[in-house]
Each structure stands twice: as structure tokens, then as C-alpha cells.
Design a protein around this motif. Structure first.
Motif, mmCIF file in Angstrom:
data_model
loop_
_atom_site.group_PDB
_atom_site.id
_atom_site.type_symbol
_atom_site.label_atom_id
_atom_site.label_comp_id
_atom_site.label_asym_id
_atom_site.label_seq_id
_atom_site.Cartn_x
_atom_site.Cartn_y
_atom_site.Cartn_z
ATOM 1 N N ASN A 176 0.922 -1.215 -0.052
ATOM 2 C CA ASN A 176 -0.075 0.170 -0.012
ATOM 3 C C ASN A 176 0.874 1.343 -0.046
ATOM 4 O O ASN A 176 0.704 2.113 0.767
ATOM 5 N N SER A 177 1.712 1.310 -0.765
ATOM 6 C CA SER A 177 2.704 2.439 -0.954
ATOM 7 C C SER A 177 2.031 3.720 -1.036
ATOM 8 O O SER A 177 1.155 3.740 -2.157
ATOM 9 N N PRO A 178 2.230 4.820 -0.275
ATOM 10 C CA PRO A 178 1.746 6.108 -0.473
ATOM 11 C C PRO A 178 1.892 6.950 -1.581
ATOM 12 O O PRO A 178 1.054 7.819 -1.970
ATOM 13 N N ASP A 179 2.885 6.427 -2.461
ATOM 14 C CA ASP A 179 3.385 7.152 -3.613
ATOM 15 C C ASP A 179 2.802 6.449 -4.973
ATOM 16 O O ASP A 179 2.804 6.879 -6.052
ATOM 17 N N GLY A 180 1.724 5.427 -4.651
ATOM 18 C CA GLY A 180 0.850 5.058 -6.002
ATOM 19 C C GLY A 180 1.679 3.846 -6.580
ATOM 20 O O GLY A 180 1.207 3.824 -7.643
ATOM 21 N N THR A 181 2.635 3.490 -6.334
ATOM 22 C CA THR A 181 3.405 2.108 -6.824
ATOM 23 C C THR A 181 2.462 0.976 -6.910
ATOM 24 O O THR A 181 2.742 0.490 -8.124
ATOM 25 N N GLY A 182 1.600 0.856 -5.911
ATOM 26 C CA GLY A 182 0.668 -0.384 -6.312
ATOM 27 C C GLY A 182 -0.256 0.004 -7.573
ATOM 28 O O GLY A 182 -0.794 -0.977 -8.313
ATOM 29 N N GLU A 183 -0.790 1.153 -7.564
ATOM 30 C CA GLU A 183 -1.897 1.343 -8.709
ATOM 31 C C GLU A 183 -0.906 1.243 -9.938
ATOM 32 O O GLU A 183 -1.311 0.792 -10.960
ATOM 33 N N LEU A 184 0.228 1.884 -10.032
ATOM 34 C CA LEU A 184 1.189 1.672 -11.257
ATOM 35 C C LEU A 184 1.408 0.188 -11.600
ATOM 36 O O LEU A 184 1.542 -0.137 -12.762
ATOM 37 N N ALA A 185 1.609 -0.490 -10.379
ATOM 38 C CA ALA A 185 1.993 -2.094 -10.886
ATOM 39 C C ALA A 185 0.671 -2.647 -11.484
ATOM 40 O O ALA A 185 1.016 -3.439 -12.477
ATOM 41 N N ASP A 186 -0.292 -2.158 -10.868
ATOM 42 C CA ASP A 186 -1.560 -2.876 -11.506
ATOM 43 C C ASP A 186 -1.784 -2.540 -12.979
ATOM 44 O O ASP A 186 -2.057 -3.344 -14.055
ATOM 45 N N ARG A 187 -1.618 -1.239 -13.378
ATOM 46 C CA ARG A 187 -1.410 -0.670 -14.604
ATOM 47 C C ARG A 187 -0.578 -1.491 -15.649
ATOM 48 O O ARG A 187 -0.906 -1.931 -16.538
ATOM 49 N N LEU A 188 0.648 -1.686 -15.062
ATOM 50 C CA LEU A 188 1.890 -2.398 -15.726
ATOM 51 C C LEU A 188 1.423 -3.881 -15.723
ATOM 52 O O LEU A 188 1.630 -4.279 -16.957
ATOM 53 N N ALA A 189 0.867 -4.475 -14.938
ATOM 54 C CA ALA A 189 0.567 -5.885 -14.922
ATOM 55 C C ALA A 189 -0.579 -6.037 -16.145
ATOM 56 O O ALA A 189 -0.553 -7.310 -16.628
ATOM 57 N N SER A 190 -1.630 -5.147 -16.347
ATOM 58 C CA SER A 190 -2.618 -5.258 -17.421
ATOM 59 C C SER A 190 -1.606 -5.286 -18.814
ATOM 60 O O SER A 190 -2.331 -5.846 -19.693
ATOM 61 N N GLU A 191 -0.626 -4.613 -18.791
ATOM 62 C CA GLU A 191 0.086 -4.644 -20.280
ATOM 63 C C GLU A 191 0.947 -5.522 -20.271
ATOM 64 O O GLU A 191 1.140 -6.082 -21.515
ATOM 65 N N LEU A 192 1.761 -5.888 -19.332
ATOM 66 C CA LEU A 192 2.992 -6.967 -19.360
ATOM 67 C C LEU A 192 2.534 -8.356 -18.883
ATOM 68 O O LEU A 192 2.066 -8.381 -17.607
ATOM 69 N N ASP A 193 2.376 -9.213 -19.742
ATOM 70 C CA ASP A 193 1.656 -10.571 -19.456
ATOM 71 C C ASP A 193 2.470 -11.385 -18.175
ATOM 72 O O ASP A 193 2.204 -12.201 -18.073
ATOM 73 N N TYR A 194 3.636 -10.914 -18.048
ATOM 74 C CA TYR A 194 4.477 -11.812 -17.135
ATOM 75 C C TYR A 194 4.528 -11.119 -15.782
ATOM 76 O O TYR A 194 5.284 -11.597 -14.915
#
Ligand SMILES: Nc1nc2c(ncn2[C@@H]2O[C@H](COP(=O)(O)OP(=O)(O)OP(=O)(O)O)[C@@H](O)[C@H]2O)c(=O)[nH]1
Ligand SMILES: [Mg+2]
Length: 237
Positions: free
Chosen positions: A37-55
């Protein structure tokens, strides 16, 4: 090729996450980002990248509890997903993504646990001041002597476990939060009779983002090490 999963814990690594995931993209590994739950939004960024990168997969945790609990949650998920090799790696580029194939190769050649090591021949540390070098090298020396092992780098966090190691050691009993987590997991693997191999790495200080190292983390390692040895002597480990 055995299925390898890199467990990548993040806390406020917004700037490092995307370059790190892309740098790992051609290494033939899956990546499990474990964000507290990083306050800087790392978690949301990770979700966005996971939808783009299948690995890429993401494990969200409610709050920051230290590296140890984050890794344990990641290990459990990777085991449940059927991983054969489970890696640990920092998301701050201290660990070079280009070294991942060498860790995997050492495990495939038979090591049960591979340690990326700064303190064997060929290993190095870049851009660290005298104090950080002293704390790190001193910590590994202290742990090596008290635990009676030959291993040179016990506090590093660039590691590759064979599945059976994490299935055998009692993960529920591992309670270290910081550097002690690295010492504890390696010591438990040694005690269980697994082969542990060190391969040289160059560790570079992070260029962006802040360190989460604290006095409490160092203190935990200082008291935890004799506790581990005592538990082993009493046959509890
Ligand atoms: N999920 C999670 N990740 C963490 C936590 N603490 C640190 N991390 C991550 O673990 C990795 C290593 O943390 P660092 O901040 O680099 O700490 P360090 O390597 O001990 O300290 P430095 O060597 O000074 O950088 C980084 O990817 C961090 O974002 C935590 O409590 N939870
Ligand atoms: Mg770091």
C-alpha cells in the motif's frame, strides 16, 4: 525451463518500478510485485503495468510490515502458483537485472539456494559510504562467526530458492522483518541440509527513491543472530 518467479517487494518505488519490470522482461521469469500500500501510488502503477505486461502479477498488502512479511506472502503465492524457482530481488536497481540468468543457472546446475554475494571473489559494492560498507560487511561477518558458516554474504537480498527449500523450512516460524530475514532464511536452509552457493554480484546503491533501512532493522539482526544459533543448539531449528 523451470518456472521461475521473481518476488519483488515494493514500498514507494514509483520511479523504479516500470524500468525494473521492463528490464526483467526478457529474462524468462514471471514477476510478482508485492506492494504494501505504498503512499506514492506504486501499487496502482503495478496494476496498470500488469495489465500491459503478461509476465507481471501483483500482490497487494494492507500495510507496511517490513521486508520479511512481504516476502513470506510472496513466497506463499509463488508456491501456490507452481513456481519451481523463487527469487528475491530489490526494486531499486541495487541488484542488476542482468544477473538474474546467472542466479537461475546456478540453481539449475543443482544449488538449492543461490546467494548473489558482494563478499566473494569477483563481488563488489558501488557508491556506498564507509559507514554503510562497515555495517553491511560487519553484519555478514558477525552472522558468519556466530552461526558458524562459511558463507560470506548473509544479509544480501538477491537470492534464488529451489521450491523444495521453501516447502521444507517452516515459513510460519520465520518472524524476522528486516536484514535478519535474509540471515534467518539462509540459516534455516543450511540447517535443513540444503546446498547454498554464492555467486559474485556487484551491488550498486540506489539512484532514485529512499532507503528503508533503519536502526531498528540493524538492531533486530544483532539480537536475532544469537537467537537463531541458540534455537539450533537446542534442536528447535
Ligand atoms: N512490500 C514491502 N517492500 C519493502 C518494505 N521495505 C522495503 N521494501 C522494498 O524492499 C526493497 C529493498 O528495500 P530498500 O529500501 O532498498 O532497503 P535496503 O535495500 O534494505 O536499504 P538500502 O540498501 O539503503 O537501499 C525495495 O524494493 C523496497 O521498496 C516493506 O515493508 N514492504
Ligand atoms: Mg536497497
Amino acid at each position: 525451463m523451470p518456472r521461475a518467479v521473481v518476488c519483488l517487494p515494493t514500498y514507494n518505488e514509483h520511479e523504479n518500478l516500470e524500468p525494473m519490470l521492463r528490464a526483467l522482461g526478457d529474462k524468462g521469469v514471471r514477476i510478482l510485485v508485492i506492494d504494501d500500500n505504498s503512499p506514492d501510488g506504486t501499487g496502482e502503477l503495478a496494476d496498470r503495468l500488469a495489465s500491459e505486461l503478461d509476465y507481471v502479477d501483483v500482490l497487494h498488502r494492507e500495510r507496511k510490515e517490513g521486508l520479511g512479511p512481504a516476502y513470506l506472502a510472496g513466497f506463499r503465492r509463488a508456491l501456490a502458483d507452481g513456481a519451481d524457482l523463487i527469487l528475491e530481488m530489490d526494486c531499486d536497481f541495487s541488484h542488476d537485472p542482468a544477473d538474474v540468468p546467472r542466479l537461475l543457472a546456478a540453481a539449475e546446475e543443482g544449488a538449492d539456494l543461490v546467494l548473489g554475494s558482494r563478499y566473494v571473489k569477483g563481488g563488489a559494492v558501488r557508491n556506498w559510504g564507509v559507514l554503510r560498507r562497515f555495517v553491511s560487511a560487519g553484519g555478514s561477518f558477525y552472522a558468519r562467526v556466530l552461526l558458524g558458516t562459511q558463507l560470506r554474504d548473509l544479509t544480501g537480498g538477491f537470492k534464488c530458492y529451489r521450491r523444495r527449500v521453501l516447502e521444507t523450512i517452516d515459513l510460519d516460524a520465520v518472524d524476522s522483518k528486516g536484514y535478519a530475514f535474509q540471515i534467518e532464511t539462509t540459516y534455516r536452509a543450511l540447517r535443513a541440509g540444503f546446498s547454498v552457493v554464492e555467486i559474485p554480484i556487484t551491488f550498486a546503491d540506489r539512484e532514485v527513491g529512499g532507503s528503508k533501512m533503519s536502526k531498528a532493522i540493524v538492531a533486530e539482526a544483532i539480537w536475532k543472530v544469537p537467537g537463531l544459533r541458540l534455537a539450533a543448539l537446542l534442536g528447535r531449528l
